[in-house]
Structures are given as C-alpha cells and as structure tokens.
Design a protein around this motif. Sequence first.
Motif, short mmCIF file in Angstrom:
data_model
loop_
_atom_site.label_atom_id
_atom_site.label_comp_id
_atom_site.label_asym_id
_atom_site.label_seq_id
_atom_site.Cartn_x
_atom_site.Cartn_y
_atom_site.Cartn_z
N GLY A 332 0.81 -1.31 -0.12
CA GLY A 332 -0.15 -0.24 0.03
C GLY A 332 0.70 1.30 0.01
O GLY A 332 0.07 2.21 -0.07
N ALA A 333 2.27 1.13 0.01
CA ALA A 333 2.92 2.28 -0.03
C ALA A 333 4.10 2.13 -1.04
O ALA A 333 4.69 1.45 -1.49
N ARG A 334 3.86 3.39 -2.16
CA ARG A 334 4.69 3.43 -3.35
C ARG A 334 6.22 3.93 -2.99
O ARG A 334 6.19 5.02 -2.44
N ASP A 342 -1.57 -0.12 -4.62
CA ASP A 342 -2.60 0.13 -4.13
C ASP A 342 -2.97 -1.26 -2.96
O ASP A 342 -4.22 -1.16 -2.47
N GLY A 343 -2.12 -1.81 -2.61
CA GLY A 343 -2.18 -2.64 -1.61
C GLY A 343 -3.10 -4.04 -1.84
O GLY A 343 -3.33 -4.97 -0.92
N ASP A 344 -3.46 -4.35 -3.21
CA ASP A 344 -4.20 -5.41 -3.30
C ASP A 344 -3.36 -6.05 -4.57
O ASP A 344 -2.32 -5.76 -4.80
N THR A 345 -4.14 -7.44 -4.76
CA THR A 345 -3.40 -8.41 -5.87
C THR A 345 -4.27 -8.54 -7.07
O THR A 345 -3.90 -9.51 -7.79
N VAL A 346 -5.18 -7.60 -7.43
CA VAL A 346 -5.87 -7.28 -8.49
C VAL A 346 -5.00 -6.90 -9.48
O VAL A 346 -4.21 -6.01 -9.71
N CYS A 355 2.79 -3.84 -9.31
CA CYS A 355 2.94 -2.56 -9.04
C CYS A 355 3.42 -1.57 -10.00
O CYS A 355 4.07 -0.93 -10.35
N ARG A 356 2.65 -1.82 -11.29
CA ARG A 356 2.92 -1.24 -12.57
C ARG A 356 1.41 -0.68 -12.99
O ARG A 356 0.36 -1.25 -12.85
#
Length: 483
Positions: A332-334, A342-346, A355-356
Amino acid sequence: MRLALPLSAVTAMSLALAACGDDEEIEPVEVASGAGGQGGDGGDDGEGVGPEGKADGEACAVNEDCHGGLCLTEEDFGWAGGYCTRLCDTELLPCGEGSECLPQGSFSLCLKSCEETSDCGRAGHTCVDVTDDGWTMCFGGCDDDAQCKSACDEDTAFCVAEGEICDSGEDEDKDGLQDCEERDCSTTTACVESVAAACAEAIDVSEGGRFTGTTEAGTNLFAALCPGLTTSVTGTGMRERVFRFVAPAKGAVQIAATATATEADFDWYIRESCDDETTLLGCVPAFGPEDAPLELLTEAGQTYFIFIEGKNGMDASYTLDVSFAEEICGDGARVGTEECDDGDTVADNLCSNECRVNLETLCAAAATLTEATTVGDTSEGTQGVTASCGGEGGELVYRYTPETSGNLTITATPEGHADIVLYARSDCAAQDSEIMCADDPFESGWPESIMVEATAGQPIDIFVDSYNAASSGPFTLTIAPAE
C-alpha cells in the motif's frame, strides 16, 4: 533542490576550449578564401596558413605549424604536444573532410572526427561524444606525466606547469585541490593509509534518523570537483565529516543536510565509494527547510558515502536527516521503482499486482475539470508516466474540455518542496500525442506553464507530474485564456 549529477568528460574538456591561458582570448586568424580543413579542396596561401602544415588534431608548438593556422598549445590549453585546428563557421567556412566544427561561444574550432579513441592516434587524446547523441570528436589532454613538458594533472587530465606536491598544503597544479584530495596523490602511502582510516571510521547512518554535529574535529582528506556550467571545487583545504549508509534491502533512501547556524554554511556531496572520487554522484549546497530531500534508489547492500564539508574557511554545523523505506509491492506504500501500490493483488485495475500502472485504466479514471482552478497532491497519484521534458515522480491526470476555441494557458503552482513537471496530450494514453511539456531544469519549486491551442468540445488531457519521487507534493492548477 536537485542533485547536480556530474557531467560527462566531454563537458569538462570542452570548457577548456573557452579559455586560453588564464584570461587570454583566441585571436582571429586570417584564413584565405576557400581554405578548408584537412582534406578540403582549399589550399590558397593565406597569412598564417601553411598549405603543407599539419592537419587538424596533429601536434604543434606554434600557429605556423598547422595547415589551419591555429595551434592550441600545451602551455595555454594543457593538451599534450599541442593540437592543430582552425577557426570555422558551419555555413561560411566549414571544416574539411575528417573534421567537425565545434561552436564555442563567440568562435568555433575544427576538431578531428572519430568513431573511437584509437582513431585519434595520439596518447592522451580521447574520442568524445560532445552532445551525448553520437557527435564525436578528438579532444586533447594527457594521461601520463611523460606526455607533458612538466606534469599531467590526473584530476583534470590536462598538462600543467607544475606537478602536485602531496604534503605541502598547497595547490601547485592550480586545479583547486591539494594533497590527498588529488588523484595525483591518491596512491602515495601516506594518503592511502589516511583515507582508508577515515573511510573505516565513517559515521554509520544506516539505521536512519537525525545526526547533528560540526566538521571542527573532522578529517582534511577529501574534496570534490563539481561540474556544472563551470567546474567548481567543494571542500578543498577544509575539514569534513564522512557518513556511510548501507541499504538493508531494495528501496529508497532520502537524505537532507541543513545548516544549524546561518553563519555556518557548507557544501555536501555523495559518492558510491568512499576512497574513489570517480564514483561522485553529485554536489549539493546546504538545504533550506522547504527543500525536498534527495532520494536515491537502493538494492540490498548498496552503499552511499555522504561528505559534509566546511566552506569559506569556516567549519560547518549541520543536521543530517536520513530515512529508508523498503520496496514491497502490495503493502500500500509506493516506494522506489514502484509506479503504484494499491495494496491489493488485482492485476487488471489501475495498479497491477506487479505495482505497474495500467495506462488505459489510469486515463479512463482521469479527473474531469469543470472549474478553472483545482488543487491536488502528486504524492497521492501514480508514478508511471513520463514526458519529453521529464516527470519521474508522482503524477495526477485531469481531463478538460473547452467550451470555446482559442489558446489556453495552463499553470501548475507548487507548494512547499514540490517540483512540478507539467504537460498535456491530445490522447492520454499515447505519449506521441504530447502537445507541450514544461519543466525548468534550473529552478525547482516555481510555477510551470504551458500554452495549448484548444478546440471547442475536444478534450485535453493534462498531467501534473513531479521531477522525482522526493519532489512530489501539493499544487494548484489553473486554466485561463492566453493573454
């Protein structure tokens, strides 16, 4: 405040062309009409031009040695053995085959062309990319004392009238450095031992936190040649404090150094290796309270050495703030190289599970502007879009649809330490649809403005971006008819 990265060797060497001796200027040389450079069709005997003289890049001692009628002598330029050249103009007086015309302010000179250093054919000469895009020329200099009439200064790679004496406390070779600060002295036993001891005793700041102190009892072994519009020297003859940061993991470290007393100004710089001045990353003046910290990306075990130097003959009182954040995708931290988190795995929403940024999703979610003024904070956005003029930090995207046609002025005004990069596209997801981009390379914290030609009913996608992650922050965006 931006970290001034060291310039390439080409910039440092090209600056030498702008000065002859101490303050002398190059005198114009009369060149016969039609005389080209080496290999050219010209060859008329003009005053100061020897038709049988040496070609561009060859050794010389006086102007008359050269076909072009001009010698960059070792004494005046520090280029071992001298360098034949000529004045030129790309339109009126071009260089001949095998040479290129290099502009140098009020004059231009022919330098020998090359593809690699071996093409230059002379010891101490280097094939240099003068524009970082493949425009290469042979520059002179030296890399060994034997090439020069007196000595070769290792720090500048130029011949000098007098070599450095490594324990005199003086700057004999006039490069701004002295004793163990010099590369010329770095291999002496006394300097090797002293520098090794100072590096081993560097203050460990790997745990982060605030560190205060003074350079009063520090060492006097280090300094830095800081390239810029002109090369400056930081820390020569001054005491310094040395700090060591070792990254515990992949992530980012933020560093800020501020003066604790207004009269105790200082400079500071960062190296990747304590005892190797060639690993210099940049030189920075003391920070102010509103300046964004430097942010450096790390891998596990990566080491940075921070040097705080006294200035203007005075010791420095300082505060050094160091903080580290680990890069963990999904927390959840960039951080670091993450474009978003965004802290999720979608995988298929705005931020993927790697995280792209999914650009199409980002553009679909662009905020619609209905007012002429809005506020935002780029640190709350993504970090996956860049433009032709920059934008490595956080960005927010807005969509504005003008009601009437005409030119618009779009302005983003930062607050605090934010450093804005502002650009617009006609198609949010297409980088080649960029309309205009603005980022002042010399000033941070100032408003950025662009003017775009608007057509009624056609959307404009506006990106408020940041110079880097550490300079992301709040801003005010305004849109107004161009004056």
